[in-house]
Write an enzyme that holds these catalytic residues in place. Structure first.
Site, PDB file in Angstrom:
ATOM      1  N   ASP A  37      42.929  32.832  35.141  1.00  0.00           N
ATOM      2  CA  ASP A  37      43.001  33.393  36.387  1.00  0.00           C
ATOM      3  C   ASP A  37      43.079  34.943  36.154  1.00  0.00           C
ATOM      4  OD1 ASP A  37      43.332  34.720  38.911  1.00  0.00           O
ATOM      5  OD2 ASP A  37      45.170  33.446  39.288  1.00  0.00           O
ATOM      6  N   ASN A  51      45.285  28.786  39.619  1.00  0.00           N
ATOM      7  CA  ASN A  51      45.133  30.189  40.174  1.00  0.00           C
ATOM      8  C   ASN A  51      46.330  30.672  40.668  1.00  0.00           C
ATOM      9  OD1 ASN A  51      42.234  30.457  39.880  1.00  0.00           O
ATOM     10  ND2 ASN A  51      41.976  28.951  41.284  1.00  0.00           N
ATOM     11  N   CYS A  52      46.543  32.016  40.916  1.00  0.00           N
ATOM     12  CA  CYS A  52      47.919  32.540  41.360  1.00  0.00           C
ATOM     13  C   CYS A  52      48.448  31.765  42.766  1.00  0.00           C
ATOM     14  CB  CYS A  52      47.496  33.972  41.828  1.00  0.00           C
ATOM     15  SG  CYS A  52      48.975  34.823  42.200  1.00  0.00           S
ATOM     16  N   PRO A  53      49.591  31.510  42.478  1.00  0.00           N
ATOM     17  CA  PRO A  53      50.801  31.853  41.704  1.00  0.00           C
ATOM     18  C   PRO A  53      51.106  30.992  40.827  1.00  0.00           C
ATOM     19  CG  PRO A  53      51.667  31.036  43.935  1.00  0.00           C
ATOM     20  CD  PRO A  53      50.029  31.021  43.995  1.00  0.00           C
TER      21      PRO A  53
END
Length: 80
Positions: A43, A16-18
């Site tokens: 994501d 997931n981000c980042p």
């Protein structure tokens, strides 16, 4: 896009981000100028983040597509 043969593949599935963009920075850095990188991600924020990454750093987003919740990107590293 399946006819494109990447020089390297970044599998960011499940991240997931980042994290996908952080990994993308390193993979692009290691790629030869003009090289093609295929990114595989799950994501949904990569739909926004990866095109912005390419625009900001001058790399070419050759293509992108979505297949059943998996996002695929082909990025050509700038040559200068």
């Amino acid at each position: 896009m399946t006819e494109l043969t990447p020089d390297a593949i970044l599998d960011a599935t499940g991240l997931n981000c980042p994290e996908p963009v952080m990994m993308l920075h390193q993979h692009v850095r290691d790629l030869v100028a003009g090289g093609l990188l295929k990114v595989i991600a799950t994501d949904p924020s990569t739909r926004r983040d990866i095109p912005k990454f390419c625009t900001f750093l001058g790399h070419e987003l050759v293509g992108q597509q979505e297949e059943a919740g998996t996002y695929l990107y082909w990025i050509r590293k700038k040559t200068d």
